[in-house]
Design an enzyme around this catalytic site. Structure first.
Site, short mmCIF file in Angstrom:
data_model
loop_
_atom_site.label_atom_id
_atom_site.label_comp_id
_atom_site.label_asym_id
_atom_site.label_seq_id
_atom_site.Cartn_x
_atom_site.Cartn_y
_atom_site.Cartn_z
N GLU A 257 0.88 -1.18 0.00
CA GLU A 257 0.00 0.00 0.00
C GLU A 257 0.90 1.21 0.00
OE1 GLU A 257 -3.26 0.24 -0.19
OE2 GLU A 257 -3.43 -1.93 -0.34
N CYS A 291 -2.45 9.15 2.47
CA CYS A 291 -2.17 8.60 1.13
C CYS A 291 -3.31 8.94 0.18
CB CYS A 291 -1.96 7.10 1.23
SG CYS A 291 -3.33 6.25 2.00
P1 NAD Z 1 8.49 4.75 4.54
O1 NAD Z 1 8.47 3.91 3.32
O2 NAD Z 1 9.63 5.66 4.75
O3 NAD Z 1 8.40 3.83 5.85
C1 NAD Z 1 7.37 2.91 6.04
C2 NAD Z 1 7.83 1.82 6.99
O4 NAD Z 1 8.85 1.06 6.34
C3 NAD Z 1 8.43 2.33 8.29
O5 NAD Z 1 8.00 1.50 9.34
C4 NAD Z 1 9.92 2.20 8.05
O6 NAD Z 1 10.68 2.05 9.24
C5 NAD Z 1 9.96 0.93 7.24
N1 NAD Z 1 11.17 0.74 6.44
C6 NAD Z 1 12.10 1.65 6.05
N2 NAD Z 1 13.06 1.07 5.29
C7 NAD Z 1 12.74 -0.24 5.20
C8 NAD Z 1 13.32 -1.37 4.55
N3 NAD Z 1 14.44 -1.26 3.83
N4 NAD Z 1 12.70 -2.56 4.65
C9 NAD Z 1 11.55 -2.70 5.34
N5 NAD Z 1 10.95 -1.68 5.99
C10 NAD Z 1 11.54 -0.46 5.92
O7 NAD Z 1 7.11 5.54 4.54
P2 NAD Z 1 6.63 6.67 5.55
O8 NAD Z 1 7.40 7.90 5.23
O9 NAD Z 1 6.64 6.11 6.92
O10 NAD Z 1 5.09 6.84 5.13
C11 NAD Z 1 4.66 7.76 4.18
C12 NAD Z 1 4.32 7.03 2.88
O11 NAD Z 1 3.36 6.01 3.13
C13 NAD Z 1 3.66 7.95 1.87
O12 NAD Z 1 4.21 7.71 0.60
C14 NAD Z 1 2.21 7.54 1.90
O13 NAD Z 1 1.48 7.81 0.73
C15 NAD Z 1 2.31 6.08 2.17
N6 NAD Z 1 1.07 5.55 2.74
C16 NAD Z 1 0.31 4.71 1.98
C17 NAD Z 1 -0.91 4.24 2.47
C18 NAD Z 1 -1.79 3.32 1.66
O14 NAD Z 1 -2.67 2.71 2.24
N7 NAD Z 1 -1.58 3.20 0.36
C19 NAD Z 1 -1.33 4.62 3.74
C20 NAD Z 1 -0.53 5.48 4.48
C21 NAD Z 1 0.68 5.94 3.98
#
Ligand code: NAD
Length: 522
Positions: A257, A291
């Protein structure tokens, strides 16, 4: 830098600050409230060995959990709802302190949606996941059953924008499907993750069925590589790609997502008062860090002036702050503030006009960006192409609905969209033409909140669907069981092969698909 930020405290360090390693060898992070910049606590970053230990606990607990009836599993989730209801004020305080969002948004978008998800799946999982018999069109001598079996242990990785509900919702689904869970919340909002742990612990969930691992990308990376049976990831496109690569290498399923750049299409016959209020809510709620927030508007020329005027008027009424009654909260972490600032700057340099906001809020010490409206925008500006994830509403005039549609689809994202018209039939037709996993007509965002609705993106916005029947089944292995009904010594297609058998099969094929009676029968 606004007044109030302590000297020497770089904004970059203000919310998640790395500290020295501890005696355990683990890195530590110090967290601060993004609205006030006051410290709120520290966490240790858990590494691969911590994740392995959690996985072992989960593996041990999962078979007994899966052996429970749906009613028994559901009773734990029902108890979890009661825990949330009893401790609403305390939970709201924790969520507000690490996100800087208004209490109203913490209650509605975090607690209310979580209670709904827990209750929804607790009540309906039995019907959605029951074994089904599927009638067969051809092989009438067989029976087909399709059943849904738990995958085992599911790893859930979540972002910081809705740290409680985006953690509890997939967890509720994975648990009701009979899985054990390892949850890794964002390092920016770990205390909401801890609340999820508290909820299930207070609900009496058996030891090891739910496991929390805290940390940043290191912990998330370790979880993806740990040997779990599925990854449910919510976050950015950049991290989503890395997660998908690991899952591909390990051949485990993943639901992704990811981000969005949601378009809003305003037709000439739209109810402009409702559309303008919807635009302002859709762009600024949770400070645009959603999002499914409205990130770009295409309004047809004939109503553009009136619509824009109303948006500016509605925006002027918004109160931004950190305490008391307010509508628009903080930006949850500094990196996001930098993206917002640079996109607005880029747009202004390329000719956009700022009709509201356009800067960091100079009256607040914390991470606040003013609700911003831009006009005279075009698709060569980053603000119309890249995810902003902030309180920015760029409005673009278009000649007609056809141009709006073309521009709405001119994006690498496709998560959510909204269309505004008094003609609901036309609205639905336009919705169908938009390249997006979800579309709303005459409202915004609500697709994630409609629990029955399969939610997810196309293009770079993700893979797979969460929520509803489809989402719940994605936490299961689908198993087909074909049972022979008649028995007997042999089957027509078994050995021995012969010319006679071959010609009979060819005649049967000609009858089945070469005659109208055969086509009707098959
Ligand atoms: P992010 O990708 O930076 O982090 C998300 C999660 O992934 C965090 O828990 C982070 O610690 C973890 N992470 C980081 N590096 C990783 C790796 N190499 N392997 C596995 N996990 C890792 O995202 P963010 O900045 O926390 O969130 C914002 C983003 O999320 C925006 O792009 C937003 O649109 C999206 N989002 C999508 C939805 C949806 O349902 N489509 C909902 C909410 C947010």
């Amino acid at each position: 830098m606004p007044p109030g930020i302590p000297a020497g405290l770089g904004v970059e360090m203000a919310v998640v600050e790395p500290l020295q390693q501890t005696g355990t060898g683990r890195r530590r992070l110090r967290l601060s409230n993004p609205a006030t910049l006051e410290p709120i606590g520290e966490i240790e970053v858990q590494g691969a060995s911590d994740v392995q230990a959690a996985l072992e606990r989960a593996r041990k607990a999962q078979p007994a959990w899966a052996a429970l009836s749906f009613e028994e599993r559901g009773s734990y989730l029902a108890r979890a709802v009661r825990v949330i209801l009893d401790r609403q004020d305390e939970f709201t305080r924790v969520i507000v302190s690490e996100t800087g969002k208004p209490a109203m948004e913490a209650v509605t978008a975090e607690l209310l949606t979580s209670c709904d998800a827990l209750q929804f799946y607790a009540k309906r999982a039995k019907r959605i996941l029951r074994q089904r018999r599927i009638p067969l069109h051809l092989l009438k001598t067989k029976k087909l059953f399709v059943s849904y079996k738990p995958m085992g242990v599911v790893g859930i990785i979540t972002p910081w924008n809705f740290p409680f509900s985006l953690s509890i919702n997939p967890t509720a689904q994975a648990l009701m499907a009979g899985n054990a869970v390892l949850l890794k919340p964002s390092e920016v909002t770990p205390f909401s993750g801890k609340l999820v742990e508290e909820v299930f612990s207070a609900a009496g969930l058996p030891e090891g069925v739910f496991n929390l691992v805290l940390g940043d990308g290191e912990t998330g990376g370790a979880l993806v590589e740990a040997g779990v049976d599925k990854i449910s990831f919510t976050g950015s496109v950049r991290t989503g790609r890395k997660v998908a690569e690991s899952c591909g290498r390990n051949l485990i399923p993943c639901t992704l997502e990811l981000g969005g750049k949601d378009p809003m299409v305003v037709c000439g016959d739209a109810d402009l008062e409702r559309a303008a209020r919807g635009a302002v809510f859709g762009a600024f709620t949770n400070s645009g860090q959603v999002c499914t927030s409205t990130e770009r508007v295409y309004v047809v020329d004939e109503v553009a002036e009136e619509f824009t005027r109303r948006c500016v008027e509605e925006t002027a009424k918004l109160r931004q702050g950190a305490a008391g009654e307010f509508d628009v909260g903080a930006i949850i972490w500094p990196q996001q503030l930098e993206i917002i600032q640079s996109q607005v700057q880029d747009a202004v340099q390329k000719g956009a006009r700022v009709l509201a906001g356009g800067q960091r809020n100079p009256r607040e010490a914390g991470l606040f960006y003013e609700p911003t409206i831009l006009s005279d925008v075009s698709h060569d500006m980053a603000v119309m192409r890249d995810e902003t994830f902030g309180p920015v509403l760029p409005i673009m005039r278009v000649a007609d609905e056809e141009e709006a549609l073309r521009l709405a689809n001119d994006s690498s994202y496709g998560l959510n969209a909204n269309v505004w018209t008094r003609n609901k039939h036309k609205g639905t037709e336009l919705a169908r033409a938009i390249e997006s996993g979800c579309v709303v007509v005459n409202d915004c965002m609500i697709t994630y909140g409609v629990t029955e609705s399969p939610f997810g993106g196309v293009k770079s916005s993700g893979i797979g669907r969460v929520n509803g029947e489809m989402g719940l089944r994605s936490y299961c292995h689908t198993q087909s069981i074909v049972v022979d009904r008649l028995g007997g010594r042999s089957e027509p297609l078994w050995y021995p092969y012969s010319e006679r058998k071959l010609s009979m099969i060819k005649r049967l094929m000609r009858f089945l698909w070469g005659t109208s009676l055969g086509r009707w029968l098959s």
